[in-house]
Scaffold this motif. Structure first.
Motif, PDB file in Angstrom:
ATOM      1  N   ILE A 101       1.826  10.728  -4.289  1.00  0.00           N
ATOM      2  CA  ILE A 101       0.386  10.973  -4.658  1.00  0.00           C
ATOM      3  C   ILE A 101      -0.414   9.853  -4.045  1.00  0.00           C
ATOM      4  O   ILE A 101      -0.236   8.681  -3.931  1.00  0.00           O
ATOM      5  N   THR A 102      -1.355  10.521  -3.293  1.00  0.00           N
ATOM      6  CA  THR A 102      -2.091   9.703  -2.612  1.00  0.00           C
ATOM      7  C   THR A 102      -3.700   9.755  -3.187  1.00  0.00           C
ATOM      8  O   THR A 102      -4.096  10.848  -3.650  1.00  0.00           O
ATOM      9  N   SER A 103      -4.193   8.693  -3.083  1.00  0.00           N
ATOM     10  CA  SER A 103      -5.648   8.468  -3.799  1.00  0.00           C
ATOM     11  C   SER A 103      -6.523   7.749  -2.947  1.00  0.00           C
ATOM     12  O   SER A 103      -6.014   6.916  -2.021  1.00  0.00           O
ATOM     13  N   LEU A 104      -7.745   7.928  -3.108  1.00  0.00           N
ATOM     14  CA  LEU A 104      -8.953   7.391  -2.430  1.00  0.00           C
ATOM     15  C   LEU A 104      -8.635   7.352  -0.646  1.00  0.00           C
ATOM     16  O   LEU A 104      -8.779   6.290  -0.307  1.00  0.00           O
ATOM     17  N   ALA A 113       3.912  11.804   7.721  1.00  0.00           N
ATOM     18  CA  ALA A 113       5.137  10.935   7.632  1.00  0.00           C
ATOM     19  C   ALA A 113       5.814  11.375   6.505  1.00  0.00           C
ATOM     20  O   ALA A 113       7.083  11.316   6.465  1.00  0.00           O
ATOM     21  N   VAL A 114       5.255  11.849   5.226  1.00  0.00           N
ATOM     22  CA  VAL A 114       5.947  12.313   4.274  1.00  0.00           C
ATOM     23  C   VAL A 114       6.631  13.619   4.600  1.00  0.00           C
ATOM     24  O   VAL A 114       7.804  13.988   4.087  1.00  0.00           O
ATOM     25  N   HIS A 115       5.780  14.517   5.253  1.00  0.00           N
ATOM     26  CA  HIS A 115       6.462  15.943   5.672  1.00  0.00           C
ATOM     27  C   HIS A 115       7.548  15.654   6.518  1.00  0.00           C
ATOM     28  O   HIS A 115       8.438  16.478   6.702  1.00  0.00           O
ATOM     29  N   GLY A 116       7.504  14.672   7.207  1.00  0.00           N
ATOM     30  CA  GLY A 116       8.659  14.466   8.233  1.00  0.00           C
ATOM     31  C   GLY A 116      10.029  14.342   7.760  1.00  0.00           C
ATOM     32  O   GLY A 116      11.009  14.769   8.341  1.00  0.00           O
ATOM     33  N   TYR A 117       9.983  13.912   6.402  1.00  0.00           N
ATOM     34  CA  TYR A 117      11.485  13.641   5.842  1.00  0.00           C
ATOM     35  C   TYR A 117      11.457  14.784   4.813  1.00  0.00           C
ATOM     36  O   TYR A 117      12.569  15.063   3.859  1.00  0.00           O
ATOM     37  N   GLY A 118      10.551  15.719   4.881  1.00  0.00           N
ATOM     38  CA  GLY A 118      10.574  16.992   3.675  1.00  0.00           C
ATOM     39  C   GLY A 118       9.942  16.634   2.424  1.00  0.00           C
ATOM     40  O   GLY A 118      10.286  17.580   1.349  1.00  0.00           O
ATOM     41  N   GLY A 119       9.230  15.665   2.253  1.00  0.00           N
ATOM     42  CA  GLY A 119       8.673  15.362   1.086  1.00  0.00           C
ATOM     43  C   GLY A 119       7.294  16.127   0.670  1.00  0.00           C
ATOM     44  O   GLY A 119       6.773  16.670   1.583  1.00  0.00           O
ATOM     45  N   LEU A 120       6.874  15.952  -0.436  1.00  0.00           N
ATOM     46  CA  LEU A 120       5.467  16.516  -0.814  1.00  0.00           C
ATOM     47  C   LEU A 120       4.375  15.677  -1.071  1.00  0.00           C
ATOM     48  O   LEU A 120       4.620  14.529  -1.501  1.00  0.00           O
ATOM     49  N   VAL A 121       3.244  15.925  -0.647  1.00  0.00           N
ATOM     50  CA  VAL A 121       2.063  15.027  -0.885  1.00  0.00           C
ATOM     51  C   VAL A 121       1.048  15.732  -1.531  1.00  0.00           C
ATOM     52  O   VAL A 121       0.718  16.812  -1.374  1.00  0.00           O
ATOM     53  N   PHE A 122       0.385  15.241  -2.860  1.00  0.00           N
ATOM     54  CA  PHE A 122      -0.284  15.593  -3.623  1.00  0.00           C
ATOM     55  C   PHE A 122      -1.499  14.585  -3.557  1.00  0.00           C
ATOM     56  O   PHE A 122      -1.187  13.359  -3.614  1.00  0.00           O
ATOM     57  N   HIS A 123      -2.783  15.076  -3.736  1.00  0.00           N
ATOM     58  CA  HIS A 123      -3.716  14.319  -3.597  1.00  0.00           C
ATOM     59  C   HIS A 123      -4.983  14.309  -4.608  1.00  0.00           C
ATOM     60  O   HIS A 123      -5.213  15.442  -5.081  1.00  0.00           O
ATOM     61  N   ASP A 124      -5.311  13.115  -5.103  1.00  0.00           N
ATOM     62  CA  ASP A 124      -6.287  13.153  -6.035  1.00  0.00           C
ATOM     63  C   ASP A 124      -7.813  13.617  -5.571  1.00  0.00           C
ATOM     64  O   ASP A 124      -8.128  12.908  -4.669  1.00  0.00           O
TER      65      ASP A 124
END
Length: 321
Positions: A101-104, A113-124
């Motif tokens: 979860i990314t903020s600011l 970088a997160v997609h590179g290993y198959g992770g998800l990114v949610f953003h505020d």
């Protein structure tokens, strides 16, 4: 919209327990995941990257042999004042954190970088402009932090914020702001969100790291006690008036904008770090927090309320047809 594959058939309820500064800890995260919702914590809740990595290992090990557990998430502050971003991101990549979860700051390099290993990114996000920038960075989900939410909250109505996001974003949308009850989880979905993002309600649980005094204040506070101010962190955020007054934030100081510096918050000897320990955040839904159950008890209650609300909606539709 369909949930990402990582979350499909993994959730008892469509809920993410929000990452809360100095409140979320491994015990809270593990209890949430074992109860069937996404648990999360801010990386900066540990004062050093080594401690952050140790927390990740503790959570991963606790959930390793529980196939029914939901995935967990880590919150990274992407603001340039966070001196640990690069190191903490490297740990997330190494440990393959399921959800970041990314903020600011929505930065494509972080997303990649997160997609590179198959992770998800949610953003505020708190406005359409923020949402559009995050969508351009390729995030998998947008967290609509609407008016009334705790922590770093926006001022837009959830009706306006979700509606405008849905005009251009067809991936996962999470809604934050005054969600305490199972019928409010359903309402978030009816409004156009996929997941409810709940913070304040989980502060008042047995597993959270909030002090007894903090939890007791939650039980007596009401919506009128919530003050939205940038004086504490430099970013507009919601705090309980009682704790602001006890920390010396008079009316004049509340009108000033604090300095946004996440490096300072990592230094316990500094006044800013001390302030975060004594100035307590909550959302306008605080009036609906009346007890301090275990996470398991709370999720079971929310589940029953959610199912009852869905059944009531079906009956309502049937009576209209």
């Amino acid at each position: 919209m369909p949930l990402p594959t990582l979350l499909q058939n993994r959730l008892r309820l469509p809920v993410v327990a929000a990452p809360m500064f100095l409140v979320s800890n491994p015990s809270l995260v593990i209890a949430c995941c074992r109860s069937g919702i996404v648990g999360s914590f801010p990386a900066l809740n540990q004062r050093e990257t080594s401690g952050f990595a140790a927390w990740l290992d503790e959570i991963t090990e606790a959930l390793r042999n529980d196939p029914a557990a939901a995935p967990f998430a880590v919150n990274l502050i992407v603001h340039h004042s966070n001196p640990r971003l690069e190191a903490d991101l490297a740990v997330c990549v190494e440990r393959k954190v399921p959800i970041v979860i990314t903020s600011l700051g929505a930065v494509k390099d972080v997303v990649d970088a997160v997609h590179g290993y198959g992770g998800l990114v949610f953003h505020d996000v708190t406005t359409r402009r923020h949402a559009e920038k995050a969508a351009e960075a390729g995030v998998d989900g947008l967290i609509a932090v609407a008016a009334g939410a705790g922590g770093h909250a926006g001022t837009w109505s959830p009706f306006a914020l979700v509606a405008e996001i849905r005009q251009f974003f067809d991936k996962t949308v999470l809604l934050s702001g005054c969600l305490n009850h199972g019928h409010q989880i359903l309402a978030a979905q009816v409004l156009g969100a996929d997941l409810a993002y709940m913070g304040t309600r989980f502060i008042a649980t047995q597993e959270s790291a909030a002090s007894t005094e903090y939890k007791n204040m939650l039980l007596t506070a009401r919506a009128a006690d919530i003050v939205h101010t940038a004086a504490v962190s430099g970013v507009p955020a919601s705090f309980m008036r009682q704790s602001l007054e006890e920390a010396g934030f008079d009316e004049e100081r509340l009108q000033a904008k604090g300095k946004m510096d996440y490096g300072e918050k990592l230094k316990p000897i500094k006044d800013e770090a001390k302030a975060w320990k004594t100035v307590w955040s909550a959302g306008q839904g605080v009036g609906g927090v009346n007890d301090t159950p275990s996470v398991a008890e709370l999720v079971a209650r929310l589940d029953a309320e959610y199912r009852a609300a869905r059944s009531a909606t079906v009956r309502l539709h049937a009576s209209d047809s």
